[in-house]
Scaffold this active site. Structure first.
Site, PDB file in Angstrom:
ATOM      1  CG  HIS A 130      42.246  44.912  34.921  1.00 32.19           C
ATOM      2  ND1 HIS A 130      41.893  46.258  35.142  1.00 32.19           N
ATOM      3  CD2 HIS A 130      41.255  44.624  34.158  1.00 32.19           C
ATOM      4  CE1 HIS A 130      40.733  46.631  34.708  1.00 32.19           C
ATOM      5  NE2 HIS A 130      40.108  45.552  34.191  1.00 32.19           N
ATOM      6  CG  ASP A 207      44.103  42.647  40.171  1.00 28.45           C
ATOM      7  OD1 ASP A 207      43.172  42.142  40.460  1.00 28.45           O
ATOM      8  OD2 ASP A 207      44.350  43.263  38.991  1.00 28.45           O
ATOM      9  CD  GLN A 210      38.783  38.165  36.294  1.00 23.64           C
ATOM     10  OE1 GLN A 210      38.136  37.256  36.533  1.00 23.64           O
ATOM     11  NE2 GLN A 210      38.384  39.235  35.828  1.00 23.64           N
ATOM     12  CE  LYS A 233      36.396  42.178  37.997  1.00 20.88           C
ATOM     13  NZ  LYS A 233      35.803  42.119  36.736  1.00 20.88           N
ATOM     14  CB  CYS A 372      40.646  46.901  31.443  1.00 14.74           C
ATOM     15  SG  CYS A 372      39.186  47.667  31.397  1.00 14.74           S
TER      16      CYS A 372
HETATM   17  N1  PLP Z   1      41.944  43.609  37.889  1.00 12.37           N
HETATM   18  C1  PLP Z   1      41.622  42.468  37.195  1.00 12.37           C
HETATM   19  C2  PLP Z   1      42.469  41.455  36.830  1.00 12.37           C
HETATM   20  C3  PLP Z   1      40.424  42.348  36.591  1.00 12.37           C
HETATM   21  O1  PLP Z   1      39.655  41.442  35.720  1.00 12.37           O
HETATM   22  C4  PLP Z   1      39.335  43.558  36.929  1.00 12.37           C
HETATM   23  C5  PLP Z   1      38.117  43.679  36.311  1.00 12.37           C
HETATM   24  O2  PLP Z   1      37.909  43.296  35.334  1.00 12.37           O
HETATM   25  C6  PLP Z   1      39.795  44.613  37.576  1.00 12.37           C
HETATM   26  C7  PLP Z   1      41.129  44.388  38.332  1.00 12.37           C
HETATM   27  C8  PLP Z   1      39.059  45.872  38.219  1.00 12.37           C
HETATM   28  O3  PLP Z   1      38.074  45.231  38.842  1.00 12.37           O
HETATM   29  P1  PLP Z   1      36.860  46.400  39.368  1.00 12.37           P
HETATM   30  O4  PLP Z   1      36.294  47.030  38.073  1.00 12.37           O
HETATM   31  O5  PLP Z   1      35.800  45.570  39.814  1.00 12.37           O
HETATM   32  O6  PLP Z   1      37.505  47.556  40.168  1.00 12.37           O
END
Ligand code: PLP
Length: 415
Positions: A130, A207, A210, A233, A372
């Protein structure tokens, strides 16, 4: 729609805890909410905890001697302990409250990165990250002159682990890897990656945006150095998330943001940082969102993450079945046995946005775009995809509805 028996969860009863799930849209169409990778919905218990906090328990934390501030501080620190237990961290001060996964990763890139990474050092990412786990490292590279390398992907969206031997070097400082891809749904083999990284002398940031909401996370068993995730999430509110960091690493890292609450003492010549976790929580923190996130954790523990994982697996298998009924649909990512509850797809000759719009007209909420993850889409040879993503409150009937809505959309686009 036919009624189908599913896993051990009493999904209908759980759904009644979520006021928004009984919404009708576009007149009389039941909302089929399949955009959970973007953000999940909240049960009444989370909403109630936050309402009670604002109505009865709210004051700034860590600052007042007065009764209400002490109450608010206790609740905030109890919330930290709930998050600590949820991911099995050793100590509560290894949990830093942030605004979300993005902020958590930026904290590490700025604080640990600036202090430990120099010209010619290497950061290892994967091609499925992401942007939250890509751009902060590009920015670090701009500041320090470090190099970023990438673990490549197979055409099915799995990491090519054989490439690790060539990718690690004595300059590798950090591997930063997504636990579950937000596009492909791929569940990455974290244990192997972390072991290989540690053998090579590198740290690992996971990270877990998910993965933490959908399956059991144990940072001690994983042996992760840093782990980042978001409240919104996992049934909690937006504006709150957490960074787990190994105590010894957090102790050695300089503060990232400066301001109130993060100092031990200050004078006109400088300051001495506070102890953990305050050192990394400058300013007024997201107090009530932290209580909401802890209430979300409590709810998830009641439901049981093993059952959540199992139910989502059934939904994913069903989604593969219904989407593969049409030859025009290409599913991205591996087979259901290797993925979480995220199914992205493209339809030859149809824009993902147009597809999502037609599905929405039938009540089915999916996301369309690059989610993203532009480099990942480029690797898959597409610029965008439609994405259905599930949570434990989704039903097999809803997945069937997705299939029916897609067939109806295809009939429209074929005209
Ligand atoms: N990393 C992953 C794999 C994500 O799916 C997301 C959000 O969709 C993020 C990071 C970023 O999360 P946040 O927007 O809550 O900071």
């Amino acid at each position: 729609m036919t009624l189908i028996e599913t896993s051990t969860l009493d999904v209908q009863s759980l759904r009644s805890d979520f006021p928004i799930l009984s919404t009708k849209i576009h007149g009389d169409k039941p909302l089929v909410y399949l955009d959970n990778a973007a953000t999940t919905q909240r049960p009444r218990s989370v909403i109630d905890v936050m309402t009670t906090a604002y109505e009865e328990q709210y004051a700034n934390v860590h600052r007042g001697i007065h009764w209400l501030s002490e109450l608010s501080t206790d609740l905030y620190e109890n919330a930290r302990e709930s998050i600590q237990c949820f991911i099995n961290a050793r100590r509560s001060h290894e949990i830093i409250f942030t605004s979300g996964t993005t902020a958590s990763i930026n904290l590490v890139a700025r604080s640990w990165g600036d202090a430990n990474v120099g010209q010619g050092d290497e950061i290892l990412l994967t091609e499925m990250e992401h942007h939250s786990n890509l751009i902060p490292w590009h920015q670090l590279a701009q500041r320090t002159g470090c190099t970023i390398k990438f673990v490549p992907l197979t055409d099915d969206g799995l990491l090519v682990l054989d490439a690790l031997d060539d990718l690690f070097s004595e300059r590798t400082k950090l591997v930063s890897v997504v636990a579950v891809s937000n596009v492909l749904g791929t569940i990455n083999p974290l244990e192997t990656i972390i072991r290989r990284a540690h053998d090579a002398g590198a740290l690992v940031l996971v990270d877990a945006a998910q993965s933490v909401p959908h399956s059991v996370t144990d940072v001690q068993k994983l042996d992760a150095d840093f782990l980042a995730f978001s409240g919104h999430k996992m049934l909690g509110p937006s504006g709150i998330g957490a960074l787990y960091g190994r105590e010894s690493l957090l102790e050695a890292m300089p503060p990232f943001l400066g301001g109130g609450s993060m100092i031990h003492s200050a004078d006109l010549d400088g300051f001495k940082p506070a102890d953990l976790p305050a050192k990394f929580e400058a300013g007024t923190p997201p107090i009530v969102p932290a209580l909401g996130m802890a209430a979300a954790v409590q709810y998830l523990e009641k439901v049981g993450l093993e059952a959540v994982h199992q139910h989502e697996h059934e939904l994913t298998r069903k989604a593969h079945q219904v989407l593969q009924q049409s030859d025009e649909v290409r599913l991205l990512g591996p087979s259901p046995s290797e993925k979480a509850g995220i199914v992205s797809f493209v339809v030859e000759g149809v824009q993902a946005n147009d597809l999502a719009m037609v599905l929405d007209e039938q009540g089915v909420a999916v996301r369309a775009g690059h989610h993203c993850a532009m480099p990942l889409h480029a690797r898959m040879g597409v610029s965008a995809s439609a994405r259905a993503s599930f949570y434990f409150y989704n039903t097999l009937e809803e997945v069937e509805k997705l299939g029916e809505a897609l067939q109806a959309a295809l009939r429209i686009f074929r005209r």
